[in-house]
Design a protein around this motif. Structure first.
Motif, PDB file in Angstrom:
ATOM      1  N   LEU A  33      -7.293  12.927 -23.602  1.00 33.53           N
ATOM      2  CA  LEU A  33      -7.029  11.511 -23.095  1.00 33.53           C
ATOM      3  C   LEU A  33      -7.899  10.617 -23.202  1.00 33.53           C
ATOM      4  CD1 LEU A  33      -5.409  12.001 -19.569  1.00 33.53           C
ATOM      5  CD2 LEU A  33      -4.391  11.479 -21.475  1.00 33.53           C
ATOM      6  N   SER A  34      -7.576   9.556 -24.070  1.00 30.82           N
ATOM      7  CA  SER A  34      -8.529   8.608 -24.609  1.00 30.82           C
ATOM      8  C   SER A  34      -9.275   7.604 -23.722  1.00 30.82           C
ATOM      9  CB  SER A  34      -7.884   7.616 -25.846  1.00 30.82           C
ATOM     10  OG  SER A  34      -6.910   7.145 -25.229  1.00 30.82           O
ATOM     11  N   ALA A  35      -8.705   7.669 -22.424  1.00 33.23           N
ATOM     12  CA  ALA A  35      -9.216   6.454 -21.716  1.00 33.23           C
ATOM     13  C   ALA A  35     -10.460   7.005 -20.806  1.00 33.23           C
ATOM     14  CB  ALA A  35      -7.976   6.279 -20.773  1.00 33.23           C
ATOM     15  N   THR A  36     -10.641   8.114 -20.952  1.00 31.83           N
ATOM     16  CA  THR A  36     -12.074   8.835 -20.276  1.00 31.83           C
ATOM     17  C   THR A  36     -12.926   9.648 -21.085  1.00 31.83           C
ATOM     18  OG1 THR A  36     -12.421   9.992 -18.333  1.00 31.83           O
ATOM     19  CG2 THR A  36     -10.479  10.668 -19.230  1.00 31.83           C
ATOM     20  N   ASP A  37     -14.030   9.668 -20.887  1.00 29.22           N
ATOM     21  CA  ASP A  37     -15.165  10.358 -21.641  1.00 29.22           C
ATOM     22  C   ASP A  37     -14.538  11.865 -21.493  1.00 29.22           C
ATOM     23  OD1 ASP A  37     -16.388   8.139 -22.569  1.00 29.22           O
ATOM     24  OD2 ASP A  37     -18.365   8.701 -21.374  1.00 29.22           O
TER      25      ASP A  37
ATOM     26  N   GLY B 121     -19.690   7.268 -19.462  1.00 28.08           N
ATOM     27  CA  GLY B 121     -21.240   7.886 -19.301  1.00 28.08           C
ATOM     28  C   GLY B 121     -21.398   8.495 -17.938  1.00 28.08           C
ATOM     29  N   THR B 122     -21.996   7.946 -16.915  1.00 28.67           N
ATOM     30  CA  THR B 122     -22.344   8.630 -15.909  1.00 28.67           C
ATOM     31  C   THR B 122     -21.411   8.069 -14.736  1.00 28.67           C
ATOM     32  OG1 THR B 122     -24.208   7.467 -15.441  1.00 28.67           O
ATOM     33  CG2 THR B 122     -24.414   9.287 -16.498  1.00 28.67           C
ATOM     34  N   ASP B 123     -20.837   6.877 -15.005  1.00 25.25           N
ATOM     35  CA  ASP B 123     -20.050   6.075 -14.214  1.00 25.25           C
ATOM     36  C   ASP B 123     -18.557   6.337 -14.031  1.00 25.25           C
ATOM     37  OD1 ASP B 123     -22.487   4.575 -13.304  1.00 25.25           O
ATOM     38  OD2 ASP B 123     -22.020   3.259 -15.266  1.00 25.25           O
ATOM     39  N   ILE B 124     -18.100   6.103 -12.707  1.00 20.13           N
ATOM     40  CA  ILE B 124     -16.560   6.042 -12.742  1.00 20.13           C
ATOM     41  C   ILE B 124     -16.007   4.831 -12.703  1.00 20.13           C
ATOM     42  CG2 ILE B 124     -14.529   7.040 -11.278  1.00 20.13           C
ATOM     43  CD1 ILE B 124     -16.658   9.381 -12.237  1.00 20.13           C
TER      44      ILE B 124
END
Lengths: 342, 342, 342, 342
Positions: A131-135, A311-314
């Motif tokens: 899924l491209s929207a999330t790392d 990164g490390t953020d939601i």
């Protein structure tokens, strides 16, 4: 507020961690009430649900699968699908839905939200990480660890015997699991669906590895395809995508390597082993944080969104982004790991 | 080009993966030659080195520790340290250094590069994940998985017996391992060095858990400290940081919980188990990519930089950033997981 | 005394543990010297050997495979095989041989010892556990643990989706791995080579399991065969033992179950993953004790014997016993576990 | 027939596997009905029970702990204990009891059976493996695997740094876990309760290991004691068994080794991690077969017996044998592994 929760699509380690986090935070911090629908959209169509309170989600964090069950039902293709969903929501006085799923499940949520005023927040899930929207999506790290551990074990044989070892891993449309596990496991060849492979090139890598006195390990994604379908067809062993499926590309490739190089080859097909069992720590962390943030989005009335990792953020992104584009392995990254081939 | 490689500081799963990637890419793609210095800066001071060619790095990917050895030697504090390093580099005709280490090792590299024209590229390493310049450091994911698996096992006892189970994990200055493993393992209390804890609050969480008929699991970072040193002092059981160390904060906390709640408590101290053994797939992926990109930086002459993870990309940042600020758990994140306490 | 050591046949976790124990005790307690022959009997024919002293065996205990390499060479079928072996032994002044292997390797040792005055002590090895002279062989416990862990993971899918999950495990002639891992993993059907299976009965168990709302897990040994070859032949999918091998009995059975029950089936083929990687604690214990006792037998001049496990004791039995009879699963034991089928 | 089941004493991986096997076979083959008593003898005293039918035991095979709960209650020490037990049995029309437990639980069963006509069959359980009537008890293999894996991880540090690594494992009265995991993990010193240790001898082994340029790993059973209590007393750090417990013998020994050798030492205390989590394949096999045979004994009316492992067979022995003698590590076996010390 009364909130519904459902899980759709194939199972994936971390689904239960999402459900638990949603319920724990929603009940304790916001005082919401939760209803779980059985078997994805199917349960919403049929009105089959269970109450999700804190005791109901106790102990589920380390468990694979989903306590709600899942299905591949697409309500937009069912007769009166939208009407039946709206009726269930009305009858059970559900004001918002948290939908946990992949491209299909989230695509439905996006349509329901945009066109039919069903208030949805999405949580992205796919073991394939495409899924491209999330790392990253949860489940992927677990699958990669399982495949890597299997490759690790094959090295023992590779050091003691002169055999080609072929491992078929998951990935129909994207090669993420093959790429990550192949790199982490120290494979000598990695084949992905994004780039058709040349069997002769594979054999060249195999032979080069043998010359260094080690047996080669070949990782192949289940959706990887040889370059020259015609050539293969002539062998009578592959006449269509369907035929490859008969025994799987891993088994097929083993036979081809044996035939072309004269070396014995052995196949491992991990299959559903990759998507089962307890989630890795990373997947539990990610799934839990997705759940916590999804319930925040519901609480704030930020519908039509999906939680995502940056990164490390939601963060939150529009639900429509989830299905916008398949995230495949780009050629540069595939080239980057090519230094380990052969 | 002749390139030196060294590993400094505590051991950490993934060090060998970096070394292997550096050598594989450097030799195959760029034709560089590599020299490994023994025991961190110590080997550079003393001129002790080994040749690193492709056979030398074969099979090391899954192995924990470092084939080069390590030390905590700081050459800037040694007599003629800089001169001796420059002499070794000159004698061995080393034109650049890849330094793999934490705050201390990279701090030295930054100084050598800025003040003494030693051409360095850094690779960040710390099992504690407390370097601010990168999203994650390798080794951390492995440690979190090990601690999580231990917590998983304790749940069995927690379900069958009414005992408090205290687990002490690594983390002297930052609580990342405690936070991630505690969350992933479903702990009922997580204590981190960033925030002094109140033993009475811990006991309240413990009692609240017991009321739900489950035994509580308490995860405590080795560097976590109670709020009220004085109170503790009066018990005669803690008079200074040193005294806590005698038995460790985990053992100390178990005794306090027993004393204050009347419930039996049992302690697990994982110790070096957390930093040993084979790296997780994520750590191998990250360490390998760090190695590939570090050798690119050397090849491009981009010295005084360090590789770092940003999302799914490997980027370069100034070496000085590595030591600029300790990355600790911020209060918002700690509060986010607080929903699972008690 | 100068003692030779060799490992023959397929690789098996624990071989290195035997070698280490032999050398540690032989050197330290008895002052013997050890020579390892490369690639089983092949190295003895060709005079290829390495010195085995204490540093040579350091760190090998947890490593799968064999540091000596292995082969399936039978020197009794080679021209002048016995003469060449005797020549190598004379040239290197080897007075006794410790031969670690399965039926074939130990059969050769028995013959050499009985007919040609080559002084041999045997150590039994087979991952399949099918040697009748010993309660267990090392490697077996590791293989069973790996297969069990895979089955455990499949339960996740079995609980969330309605699919038949077929796992093919090792065991050409004996069903021990299938039996133990199937029982330990809670499989619903276990098929072993000792008893031809009835596909309709398998489908009946599958359907019975579905009626309890769980998906069935079928464990099948690679050497298991359907009852009615003819029936199968008509499908065009199985015309001989060789043809089943094309895709393996696991894949074949999946297709048959799909065809006959109408349910989707998925296959996992563990392959060499089962014989690789680090040995389990039990296998290290057993292999180490076998090594210690084998060197005792050599020291005491008790040749023509083999070490074996009886309960918790290591005993000596005549080498000839090793190959006397294949230890297969007896019908009573197979019936005992049948209570869990369906 | 109505049959009661209870689990007593500390938790132990495999308890649930016994319960499941008992119920599966008892219901399916013999048509018995089963009642589980909560929290060991406590539930029988208080009449707290649950129905155990086939759905109740579904999915419990891989789960550690016991679904019935456990306690250390000894009904023979409770007022009217025997009378209350007989009353519960009469009220619930229970005709026989399957008691799963260690020395204490089985000792009570033996007395109840011999003196009070309560018809009991025993299943031996102790993670410490110290029951003389059976070759192995379930739970032990799991504990040994967990401890061995921890020791494996410590080797990484041992190879990279010069530190003494001390691991404290379970075993108050018998050193089986220390012996097996220490041997399997390649420890350099193994200390067991059966033989008081000489700290100076331990330091000599530690120093000898350092001379070979490797860091020593010391495995110590929690019940191991130093030889000379007086010497220790003078340090003020150990004045009685109770005082050692303050920090545990592992922590104490680390300090002593640091003090006497000048080398840094680090401690790992595995604690309850060893008795939690999913049972190993061996333990599931053993526990399941114990369950199957226990229900056979009940069915045949062979009361006052206990199932036991002899080689690969399950046999029946008098219940009284269970508590006849603690099975400790005999000096010959301890001497056998001594070849690996130092």
């Amino acid at each position: 507020m009364r909130v519904g929760v459902l899980t759709g699509g194939g199972d994936c380690p971390g689904l239960n961690a999402v459900i638990r986090a949603v319920v724990r935070k929603g009940v304790q911090e916001y005082g919401h009430e939760f209803t779980g629908f059985r078997d994805g959209w199917r349960g919403l169509l049929d009105g089959r649900s269970v109450r999700l309170d804190i005791p109901a989600v106790r102990g589920i964090l380390p468990r694979g699968g989903t306590i709600l069950g899942s299905s591949r039902t697409n309500p937009l293709k069912e007769e009166d699908g939208v009407a039946r969903i709206r009726q269930t929501l009305a009858e059970q006085r559900i004001e918002a839905l948290i939908t946990i799923g992949g491209e299909d499940t989230l695509g439905v949520a996006a349509r329901l939200c945009a066109d039919h005023a069903v208030r949805c927040v999405g949580v992205p899930k796919t073991i394939d990480n495409d899924l491209s929207a999330t790392d990253y999506t949860f489940g992927f790290d677990t699958a990669v660890n399982i495949a890597t551990e299997a490759i690790d074990r094959l090295h023992t044989t590779a050091e003691s015997h002169m055999r080609v070892l072929v491992v078929e891993v998951m990935g129909r449309h994207a090669g993420w699991i093959a790429l990550h596990s192949g790199l982490a496991g120290g494979a000598n060849v990695i084949l992905i669906p994004e780039q058709r492979f040349d069997v002769d090139q594979v054999c060249a890598w195999v032979n080069s590895r043998f010359r260094a006195s080690y047996a080669p390990i070949v990782v192949v994604a289940e959706g990887a395809m040889p370059k020259d379908g015609d050539l293969v067809l002539k062998d009578g062993s592959l006449d269509s995508f369907g035929h490859v499926r008969l025994s799987g590309v891993g088994e097929w490739l083993s036979k081809e390597i044996e035939r072309r190089t004269g070396n014995e080859a052995r196949t491992t097909v991990l299959g559903h082993v990759q998507r089962g069992g307890t989630p890795s720590a990373f997947d539990r962390w990610l799934a839990t944080r997705f759940g916590l943030h999804a319930v925040d989005a519901v609480h704030e009335g930020d519908f039509g969104t999906m939680v995502a990792l940056r990164g490390t953020d939601i963060v939150r992104v529009p639900l429509a982004q989830a299905t916008a584009r398949l995230k495949t392995v780009n050629p540069e990254l595939y080239a980057e790991v090519g230094v380990f081939f052969g």
